[in-house]
Design an enzyme around this catalytic site. Structure first.
Site, PDB file in Angstrom:
ATOM      1  N   GLU A  28      -6.129  -6.982  15.419  1.00 19.24           N
ATOM      2  CA  GLU A  28      -6.704  -7.625  14.243  1.00 19.24           C
ATOM      3  C   GLU A  28      -5.665  -7.854  13.142  1.00 19.24           C
ATOM      4  OE1 GLU A  28     -10.980  -5.265  14.823  1.00 19.24           O
ATOM      5  OE2 GLU A  28      -9.647  -4.779  13.155  1.00 19.24           O
TER       6      GLU A  28
ATOM      7  N   GLY B 213      -4.027  -9.517   9.905  1.00 25.75           N
ATOM      8  CA  GLY B 213      -4.442 -10.322   8.759  1.00 25.75           C
ATOM      9  C   GLY B 213      -3.250 -10.651   7.900  1.00 25.75           C
ATOM     10  N   ARG B 214      -2.673  -9.610   7.288  1.00 26.12           N
ATOM     11  CA  ARG B 214      -1.493  -9.771   6.445  1.00 26.12           C
ATOM     12  C   ARG B 214      -0.365 -10.503   7.183  1.00 26.12           C
ATOM     13  NH1 ARG B 214       0.000  -5.920   2.667  1.00 26.12           N
ATOM     14  NH2 ARG B 214      -1.380  -4.466   3.745  1.00 26.12           N
TER      15      ARG B 214
ATOM     16  N   TYR C 115      -1.222  -0.097  -5.565  1.00 26.30           N
ATOM     17  CA  TYR C 115      -0.409   0.798  -4.741  1.00 26.30           C
ATOM     18  C   TYR C 115       1.078   0.465  -4.751  1.00 26.30           C
ATOM     19  CZ  TYR C 115      -2.656  -2.663  -1.625  1.00 26.30           C
ATOM     20  OH  TYR C 115      -3.223  -3.799  -1.091  1.00 26.30           O
TER      21      TYR C 115
ATOM     22  N   CYS D 225      -4.543  -7.202 -20.609  1.00 27.05           N
ATOM     23  CA  CYS D 225      -4.499  -6.086 -21.559  1.00 27.05           C
ATOM     24  C   CYS D 225      -4.454  -4.743 -20.851  1.00 27.05           C
ATOM     25  CB  CYS D 225      -5.709  -6.167 -22.492  1.00 27.05           C
ATOM     26  SG  CYS D 225      -5.709  -7.648 -23.507  1.00 27.05           S
TER      27      CYS D 225
END
Length: 444
Positions: free
Chosen positions: A301, A303-304, A344, A371
């Protein structure tokens, strides 16, 4: 005209190794991606804007099909999903890994075959499950004991749904503790070590409405080493052997998840897909032979690894401010379109585009407009010392987990997504506007 030979810091600033393969240098310090000038994208679509190289997405899909010819390759929709992305991965022969009713509906209404979709999620809502059953998804991954009876009840006495059980194999892997999902003590899956996985499998086998086709695991994200996958597959096959011994069931499928790491900056490591395929298939075959099992069909699987290297974010500089020993460069986006650095500590390599400069590089921190003191897009990076308001910065490897996790913080509005391919640019997802906010806010 050939590019000048660069050395030292200048060479580091000019490195295009993590950019889409179609990236080319243009006069005046500009770049093109997919045959389209990035400054032209900024002028036509304004900034911030996300550029997605269709050719790069398709090429990465084809690489997966080539190195895993006998596996099912599912694109992880959570990385980034749009109707165009759905069409591209469908045409390139990939399946889809979805996590919500929203992702399911978008994919199927865009023409993706529901039978090639797998539904994940540690806390599937009744709507998620109802949508999956109504659309006819190929697999639903069971993630908790309470889900088993609920899913069986929603299937009903006359139906049957193919499912898998997500197992936690006790393998720690991933680029940050917040994206390590293969160990006990986190929210996903059922533990192999405490017997939860075995108990859940037995319960699923006792439900006539559910057909258990195999096991699933996902050990983490942004993994650049093959070894954790080999440990995980050995443990998963061991569990399959114990299930056969205790229940007489042989599973035809084994889903090893994704998490395949990419390089975000020049010189960083990426997962070697050829080595992964060779060693993973070898370990799977050897482990099954030792256990006396037939080799199940492998499912992965990514994705990235499909989406991230195909994307480039383009920002405009709003302010430059030296504060103590730090040079802050503020742009017109930030954590609302890319929360990864704040979440992260993800690190990127922004690049000045649109003009040439001979200024010496200086250490710079690129920040957003929001902000929050933690609204930092790239800390301690090299940019030309004469960077100024109005300049354009482009950030490669921006195609995954940026817009998919974007927010409406400060009501700035999410940027558009622009596809580039063969010298043309087209809008895939429009910019979010103030009118969108007003329409949603119906209170008086």
């Amino acid at each position: 005209m050939s590019a000048p030979v660069l050395t030292g810091l200048s060479a580091e600033l000019d490195d295009l190794s993590v950019w889409p393969a179609s990236t080319a240098r243009l006069p005046g310090g500009n770049l093109s991606v997919g045959g389209v000038s990035l400054t032209d994208v900024a002028e036509r679509f304004d900034t911030p804007a996300y550029v997605l190289d269709e050719g790069e997405v398709r090429a990465r899909c084809r690489t997966y099909r080539a190195v895993f010819p006998d596996a099912d390759v599912l694109y992880a929709a959570k990385a980034f999903l749009s109707r165009a992305m759905v069409r591209w991965i469908d045409e390139e022969g990939l399946g889809l890994d979805a996590c919500s009713a929203g992702e399911l509906e978008l994919a199927v209404t865009a023409g993706f075959p529901a039978a090639r979709i797998v539904l994940h999620g540690n806390a599937k809502s009744p709507r998620d499950i109802e949508t999956a059953l109504r659309l006819g998804v190929g697999r639903i991954v069971v993630d908790s004991p309470s889900e088993i009876a609920r899913l069986a009840a929603q299937v009903g006495s006359g139906g049957r749904q193919k499912v898998m059980v997500r197992v936690v194999p006790g393998v720690s892997a991933g680029g940050h503790e917040k994206i390590r999902t293969g160990t006990d003590g986190q929210k996903f899956g059922l533990s192999l070590t405490d017997g939860s996985a075995q108990h859940a499998i037995a319960r699923v086998l006792g439900q006539p409405q559910l057909e258990l086709t195999g096991l699933h695991c996902h050990i983490g994200s942004q993994i650049t080493d093959v070894k954790p996958y080999l440990v995980a597959v050995r443990r998963m096959v061991g569990l399959m052997a114990r299930i056969k011994e205790s229940h007489g069931v042989t599973f035809p499928e084994l889903d090893m998840g994704g998490g395949h790491g990419v390089a975000y900056r020049a010189g960083e490591s990426a997962l070697d897909l050829t080595a992964l395929a060779r060693r993973l298939n070898g370990k799977l075959s050897a482990s099954c032979a030792a256990a006396g099992l037939p080799v199940p069909r492998l499912v992965i699987e990514p994705g990235r690894a499909v989406a991230a290297p195909a994307g480039v974010a383009v920002y405009r500089v709003l302010a430059v401010k030296p504060t103590g020993s730090t040079m802050f460069v503020a742009v017109d986006g930030g954590m609302s379109d890319n929360p990864r650095p704040a979440l992260y500590g993800a690190r990127y390599a922004p690049r000045l585009i649109g003009r040439s400069t001979t200024a010496e590089p200086v250490a710079t921190t690129v920040v957003g407009r929001h902000c929050e003191a933690g609204d930092i897009l790239a800390a301690d990076v090299l940019l030309p010392g004469d960077v100024r308001p109005g300049d354009l910065l482009a950030v490669p490897v921006s195609g995954a987990y940026q817009l998919s996790m974007a927010s409406d913080y400060n009501l700035v509005g999410r940027p558009p997504v622009v596809a580039v391919h063969d010298g043309s640019a087209r809008l895939l997802v429009r910019r979010e506007t103030q009118e969108d906010f007003r329409r949603r806010d119906i209170g008086a």
